[in-house]
Design an enzyme around this catalytic site. Structure first.
Site: not given
Lengths: 153, 144
Positions: A25, A44, A50, A52, A90-91, A135
């Site tokens: 995100h 950010c 980037h 998490h 996810d991913h 996060e």
């Protein structure tokens, strides 16, 4: 030990299941200038994004079914979490690939609220009590129903 | 139908400090009886972990209850810098008279954070070691 198991309102149990997902995100508000985005969101705001490793803890509250001793089948909860959250997020890149977050900044707070809204109608045994989204080990958001039912802060 | 939701954000901070549990009004024997080895006159220390929870509306422009760019430096200034690598009994004025138990450390941290302007500080949770933790809940307290 004497006497029957506690039943009724006093017998409410909270069950928590955890899943992990990894996603990308960045934070950007199109109505802000570039300088303002930079000032408010800091690193950010990097538009390359980037990522998490998120950890999601979902808590369901209810009275155990006397026949099974369970509030709900954890396997069923695991499947719901996988379907509603894992398969969606996810991913993935949360800014571009998750319709439930469209038009929102994908902060921990907003993702937790989106996950609550996805899960709440799917939990048919017990009631959704809390969505906690980490996060990182040092940052998490909690989402609960506004009218607190158990005095939980 | 989605009920209205309540959101909170929790951030974890760390400091290392020494303390001694001891009350001058107690006799030595009484201090040892009440506080045990925590009363050792030379003091001892812990790696404290502190969870600070803030709540309030999520600003639609930022998606945030509070910007960590504001919360982190505030907690750093109010708590981490004054407490880190200090002897709490002597270097934090409030612990000159109040025994620096983890309970009192929780309350003191809340007192130092409650004026955070951007969101409501709702809970302070202190882990003194990995085996014990203490929570101050502003919702359950009159002084909130």
């Amino acid at each position: 030990l004497e006497g029957p198991l506690v039943r009724g309102e006093d017998a409410m149990i909270r069950v928590t299941r955890k899943i992990e997902f990894s996603a990308a995100h960045f934070y950007h508000n199109p109505s802000f200038s570039e300088a303002e985005n930079q000032r408010v969101f800091g690193k950010c705001a990097n538009k390359h994004g980037h990522g998490h490793n998120y950890t999601l803890e979902v808590t369901v509250a209810g009275e155990p079914d006397p026949a099974t001793g369970m509030v709900l089948d954890l396997k069923e909860l695991k499947d719901i979490l996988q379907r509603e959250v894992g398969d969606r997020m996810d991913h993935r890149h949360l800014n571009f690939e998750v319709p439930e977050l469209a038009g929102q900044i994908p902060t921990c707070e907003n993702i937790a609220a989106a996950i609550w809204k996805l899960l709440e109608p799917k939990i048919t045994r017990g009631t959704l009590d809390r969505v906690r989204l980490y996060e990182s080990p040092d940052l998490f958001a909690d989402c609960t129903a506004a009218e607190s039912n158990g005095g939980r802060g | 139908v989605t009920k209205s939701l309540k959101l909170s954000l929790t951030r974890r901070y760390r400091f290392a400090a020494s303390h001694r549990l001891h009350r001058p009004e107690f006799s030595e024997a009484e201090n040892v009886r009440v506080y045990g080895k925590c009363s050792n006159p030379h003091g001892h220390g812990h790696n404290y972990e502190v969870e600070v929870t803030v709540s309030g509306p999520v600003d639609p422009a930022t998606g945030m209850i509070a910007n960590l760019g504001d919360l982190d430096p505030f907690v750093q200034r109010q708590v981490v810098e004054p407490f880190d690598y200090k002897y709490l009994n002597e270097e934090i004025a409030e612990f000159a008279e109040n025994v620096p138990t983890a309970e009192n450390i929780c309350r003191e941290i809340y007192r130092r954070l409650k004026s955070f302007p951007a969101a409501r500080v709702e809970r302070v949770r202190v882990e003194e070691t990995s085996k014990n933790s203490f929570e101050f809940d502003a919702n359950a307290t009159e002084t909130s």
